[in-house]
Design a protein around this motif. Structure first.
Motif, PDB file in Angstrom:
ATOM      1  N   GLY A  23       0.807  -1.204   0.000  1.00 57.82           N
ATOM      2  CA  GLY A  23       0.000   0.000   0.000  1.00 57.82           C
ATOM      3  C   GLY A  23       0.843   1.258   0.000  1.00 57.82           C
ATOM      4  O   GLY A  23       1.978   1.273   0.506  1.00 57.82           O
ATOM      5  N   HIS A  73      -1.988   6.242   1.114  1.00 59.89           N
ATOM      6  CA  HIS A  73      -3.413   6.387   1.390  1.00 59.89           C
ATOM      7  C   HIS A  73      -4.133   5.087   1.044  1.00 59.89           C
ATOM      8  O   HIS A  73      -3.630   4.273   0.258  1.00 59.89           O
ATOM      9  N   ASP A  74      -5.293   4.873   1.643  1.00 57.79           N
ATOM     10  CA  ASP A  74      -6.077   3.662   1.376  1.00 57.79           C
ATOM     11  C   ASP A  74      -6.580   3.668  -0.062  1.00 57.79           C
ATOM     12  O   ASP A  74      -6.895   4.726  -0.626  1.00 57.79           O
ATOM     13  N   HIS A 132      -9.854  -4.228  -0.214  1.00 57.03           N
ATOM     14  CA  HIS A 132      -9.407  -2.957   0.360  1.00 57.03           C
ATOM     15  C   HIS A 132      -7.942  -3.067   0.760  1.00 57.03           C
ATOM     16  O   HIS A 132      -7.538  -4.008   1.442  1.00 57.03           O
ATOM     17  N   PRO A 157      -5.237  -1.006   2.798  1.00 59.33           N
ATOM     18  CA  PRO A 157      -4.922   0.149   3.656  1.00 59.33           C
ATOM     19  C   PRO A 157      -3.542   0.715   3.341  1.00 59.33           C
ATOM     20  O   PRO A 157      -2.667   0.024   2.810  1.00 59.33           O
TER      21      PRO A 157
END
Length: 335
Positions: A40, A43-44, A83, A85
């Motif tokens: 990552g 930012h998410d 998702h 993170p």
């Protein structure tokens, strides 16, 4: 791990990717596997999908010009939406089937000049897609293909280069949108009669079409033209054939006057390839004889001639070559 920033589509601070192959050396019909590691950014983000493509460089003819295009010919999905993170890492294993038609890039440990092959990782975030750099892949020859190439070497043919041409070969089971041409310079016994010989494999799980094309020199009262030979064979048969004798016989029949070297007619087993010991499920199909009435085409790189198959079986092999000499305005095997 060496993570690659995917800034082209996602901008600075986006995720990074590192694709690691379990082994970069495979053969046609095998499975290429590895893991995609994603780190990552600052930012998410919502990852929409992660995919991988087996890609290569293909020569495309357009009118009187030529250009190279990157073509994907096998694809695998490593993961769907998830998702990611900021600063977190995620790993996705993948498997990708290598098509039986995948063109060889390595022969007896030597890279075939002109061939580029690799896996490209594709990451989609918010409908923006970034295709990362290539991770090189080496496609090794099947034993059946090795036998043919070893026969060419045994006759004294010297490898020049290999390339991929966009198009299809009529009368074959070709599935990919391109075919490989492996170019050889002739030995001294064919000098003055043949400029070069090009070899093409169209491979399936059970066997392959072996297509030979000789570029014949013109004489004082004749134009140069091409001659085409084709042989359909199972992998098991091809691996045990005396290809040097058969190719030499074919060249003599089309006017190459190969010279009938005695060493070409004895039993021959190509040397074992070291450093590659991964088994493959090679098929054992039956020979398929072609006694031609089909028309072949050939108009690449300015040859400007067509060709028709004339039926015929070449001695010295356990199955049949189709012989064809190219004459004006007859059509072409290669579209």
């Amino acid at each position: 791990m060496v993570f690659k920033k995917l800034a082209r589509a996602f901008g600075a601070g986006g995720p990074s990717v590192d694709t690691v192959l379990d082994r970069p050396d495979v053969r046609p019909g095998e499975v290429l596997s590895g893991t995609v590691h994603i780190a990552g950014g600052d930012h998410d983000v919502e990852i929409e999908h992660v995919a991988l493509g087996l890609v290569t460089r293909v020569e495309v003819e357009s009118g009187d010009s030529e250009y190279n295009s990157t073509v994907e010919f096998s694809r695998a999905h490593a993961g769907g939406r998830f998702h990611l993170p900021a600063g977190q890492r995620y790993s996705l294993p993948f498997q990708m089937q290598v098509p039986w038609e995948a063109p060889p890039t390595v022969f007896y440990g030597q890279h075939l000049h002109g061939m580029t092959m690799g896996v490209r990782t594709e990451l989609s975030v918010a409908r923006a897609i970034d295709k990362g750099d290539l991770d090189p892949v080496n496609i090794h020859t099947l034993p059946s293909q090795e036998a043919v190439l070893a026969g060419m070497q045994r006759l004294g043919f010297h490898f020049r280069r290999a390339d991929l041409e966009k198009g299809h070969i009529r009368g074959t089971q070709q599935q990919l949108p391109f075919y490989q041409e492996i170019e050889f310079a002739p030995p001294h016994q064919y000098a003055g009669r043949i400029n070069e010989v090009e070899l093409t494999f169209v491979t399936t799980a059970h066997g392959m079409n072996v297509i030979l094309e000789a570029d014949k020199r013109g004489g004082m009262f004749s134009h140069g033209h091409d001659a085409i030979g084709r042989f359909d064979v199972s992998h098991q048969q091809a691996a045990g054939m005396d290809w040097a004798a058969g190719i030499n016989d074919w060249l003599a029949r089309i006017g190459g006057h190969g010279g009938g070297h005695g060493h070409a007619h004895g039993g021959y087993a190509p040397p074992q390839q070291h450093g590659y010991g991964h088994p493959s499920p090679y098929g054992h199909g039956q020979p398929h004889y072609r006694h031609g009435h089909a028309q072949y085409r050939h108009g690449r790189r300015g040859h400007g001639h067509g060709g028709a198959i004339a039926g015929g079986i070449v001695g010295g092999l356990a199955a049949g070559f189709v012989l064809g000499e190219i004459a004006d305005d007859i059509g072409d095997i290669f579209d």
